[in-house]
Design an enzyme around this catalytic site. Structure first.
Site, PDB file in Angstrom:
ATOM      1  N   GLU A 180       5.500 -14.998   0.080  1.00  0.00           N
ATOM      2  CA  GLU A 180       4.624 -16.118   0.517  1.00  0.00           C
ATOM      3  C   GLU A 180       5.185 -17.248  -0.635  1.00  0.00           C
ATOM      4  O   GLU A 180       4.911 -17.179  -1.748  1.00  0.00           O
ATOM      5  CB  GLU A 180       3.130 -15.835   0.023  1.00  0.00           C
ATOM      6  CG  GLU A 180       2.368 -14.895   0.774  1.00  0.00           C
ATOM      7  CD  GLU A 180       1.203 -14.289   0.241  1.00  0.00           C
ATOM      8  OE1 GLU A 180       0.940 -14.473  -0.663  1.00  0.00           O
ATOM      9  OE2 GLU A 180       0.569 -13.570   0.957  1.00  0.00           O
ATOM     10  N   THR A 217       6.677  -9.354   3.247  1.00  0.00           N
ATOM     11  CA  THR A 217       6.826 -10.912   3.704  1.00  0.00           C
ATOM     12  C   THR A 217       6.387 -11.615   2.307  1.00  0.00           C
ATOM     13  O   THR A 217       5.480 -11.201   1.506  1.00  0.00           O
ATOM     14  CB  THR A 217       5.598 -11.130   4.729  1.00  0.00           C
ATOM     15  OG1 THR A 217       6.055 -10.632   5.996  1.00  0.00           O
ATOM     16  CG2 THR A 217       5.460 -12.568   4.949  1.00  0.00           C
ATOM     17  N   ASP A 220       0.788  -1.198  -0.084  1.00  0.00           N
ATOM     18  CA  ASP A 220       0.013  -0.010  -0.009  1.00  0.00           C
ATOM     19  C   ASP A 220       0.863   1.345  -0.076  1.00  0.00           C
ATOM     20  O   ASP A 220       1.915   1.339   0.492  1.00  0.00           O
ATOM     21  CB  ASP A 220      -0.813  -0.109   1.208  1.00  0.00           C
ATOM     22  CG  ASP A 220      -1.781  -1.090   1.327  1.00  0.00           C
ATOM     23  OD1 ASP A 220      -2.995  -0.797   0.594  1.00  0.00           O
ATOM     24  OD2 ASP A 220      -1.709  -2.097   2.007  1.00  0.00           O
TER      25      ASP A 220
HETATM   26  N1  DCP Z   1       3.403 -10.230  -0.092  1.00  0.00           N
HETATM   27  C1  DCP Z   1       3.119  -9.299   0.653  1.00  0.00           C
HETATM   28  C2  DCP Z   1       2.016  -8.410   0.395  1.00  0.00           C
HETATM   29  C3  DCP Z   1       1.942  -7.260   1.240  1.00  0.00           C
HETATM   30  N2  DCP Z   1       2.651  -6.856   2.195  1.00  0.00           N
HETATM   31  C4  DCP Z   1       2.338  -5.960   3.366  1.00  0.00           C
HETATM   32  C5  DCP Z   1       2.644  -4.534   2.549  1.00  0.00           C
HETATM   33  C6  DCP Z   1       1.023  -4.228   2.494  1.00  0.00           C
HETATM   34  O1  DCP Z   1       0.721  -2.924   2.487  1.00  0.00           O
HETATM   35  C7  DCP Z   1       0.508  -4.693   3.779  1.00  0.00           C
HETATM   36  C8  DCP Z   1      -0.989  -4.998   3.955  1.00  0.00           C
HETATM   37  O2  DCP Z   1      -1.270  -5.715   2.807  1.00  0.00           O
HETATM   38  P1  DCP Z   1      -2.780  -5.920   2.420  1.00  0.00           P
HETATM   39  O3  DCP Z   1      -3.543  -4.926   2.507  1.00  0.00           O
HETATM   40  O4  DCP Z   1      -2.808  -6.977   1.374  1.00  0.00           O
HETATM   41  O5  DCP Z   1      -3.165  -7.023   3.819  1.00  0.00           O
HETATM   42  P2  DCP Z   1      -4.615  -6.931   4.976  1.00  0.00           P
HETATM   43  O6  DCP Z   1      -5.585  -6.507   4.093  1.00  0.00           O
HETATM   44  O7  DCP Z   1      -4.572  -8.524   5.364  1.00  0.00           O
HETATM   45  O8  DCP Z   1      -3.906  -6.223   5.950  1.00  0.00           O
HETATM   46  P3  DCP Z   1      -4.280  -4.732   6.526  1.00  0.00           P
HETATM   47  O9  DCP Z   1      -5.712  -5.140   6.946  1.00  0.00           O
HETATM   48  O10 DCP Z   1      -3.323  -4.333   7.518  1.00  0.00           O
HETATM   49  O11 DCP Z   1      -4.391  -3.709   5.204  1.00  0.00           O
HETATM   50  O12 DCP Z   1       1.254  -5.995   3.851  1.00  0.00           O
HETATM   51  C9  DCP Z   1       3.514  -7.773   2.686  1.00  0.00           C
HETATM   52  O13 DCP Z   1       4.511  -7.757   3.448  1.00  0.00           O
HETATM   53  N3  DCP Z   1       3.916  -9.201   1.683  1.00  0.00           N
END
Ligand code: DCP
Length: 195
Positions: free
Chosen positions: A133, A131, A123
């Site tokens: 996967e 991180t 974001d």
């Molecule tokens: N492969 C990834 C993808 C994203 N991020 C980090 C950067 C993003 O800005 C943050 C949040 O990602 P998402 O918005 O996709 O995740 P969530 O919606 O689950 O988290 P939140 O509720 O904090 O927005 O995680 C990460 O470390 N590894």
């Protein structure tokens, strides 16, 4: 608009986009992306007796993962069908007018290594290590060496900067993560209330 190498360099020099350490820009900066290296910490998933993981249970999620730190000069072997969380070696800071996408590298894709199962978006406002996967879709174990260029980040300019960048929003659960971070979905904000 996707940033080119020249745009990326300009934003890095201006200092609002941060990728550190960027030890060798000549190698890491590609025509329209930046290669990021693999860190040495991994979270592996246990083959537990837990009948199922409830994403909302912090305890079950924590019991499910175990951290491994690969020693200097050693490798992490990713076996066929494995899924682990890794981390980038670099820390990034994404300014409010950019969004970054985590992408695989073709050379590793050709060895069936995938760096993000579903989530590939960083974001505007995100700061921290990313991180990864990691999974191996192939039929042979693949040795991953910390420090190798494992993924690439592309940047898209937003039409207008985000009004509420990540980190300023309540519930920015992964802001400033310093290594592979397991799911914090338990920290999701409830609709209409505080988390
Ligand atoms: N492969 C990834 C993808 C994203 N991020 C980090 C950067 C993003 O800005 C943050 C949040 O990602 P998402 O918005 O996709 O995740 P969530 O919606 O689950 O988290 P939140 O509720 O904090 O927005 O995680 C990460 O470390 N590894």
């Amino acid at each position: 608009m996707i940033l080119s190498d020249a745009d990326i360099l300009r934003r890095l020099e201006d200092g609002d986009l941060v990728i550190e350490p960027l030890d060798d820009p000549d190698i890491q900066i590609q025509p329209a992306s930046v290669d990021l290296r693999l860190g040495r910490e991994f979270l592996e998933f246990q083959r537990t007796n837990i009948p199922s993981i409830h994403p909302n249970s912090e305890q079950e999620v924590e019991e499910y993962v175990e951290e491994t730190v690969v020693e200097e000069g050693k490798e992490f072997i990713l076996h066929p069908g494995d899924f682990v969380l890794g981390t980038t070696y670099e820390r990034v800071e994404i300014p409010p007018d950019l969004i970054a996408h985590v992408e695989g590298r073709s050379s590793l894709g050709r060895l069936a290594i995938v760096v993000h199962a579903t989530a590939g978006l960083c974001d505007p406002g995100f700061e921290g290590k990313i991180t990864l996967e990691l999974s191996n879709l192939g039929t042979a174990p693949v040795a991953l060496s910390p420090g190798m260029r494992i993924s690439q980040l592309t940047f898209t300019e937003l039409k207008t900067p985000a009004e509420r960048p990540y980190g300023e929003e309540r519930g920015s659960k992964y802001q400033d993560q310093k290594g592979p971070q397991a799911s914090k979905i338990q920290g999701d904000r409830e609709f209409g209330g505080d988390q």
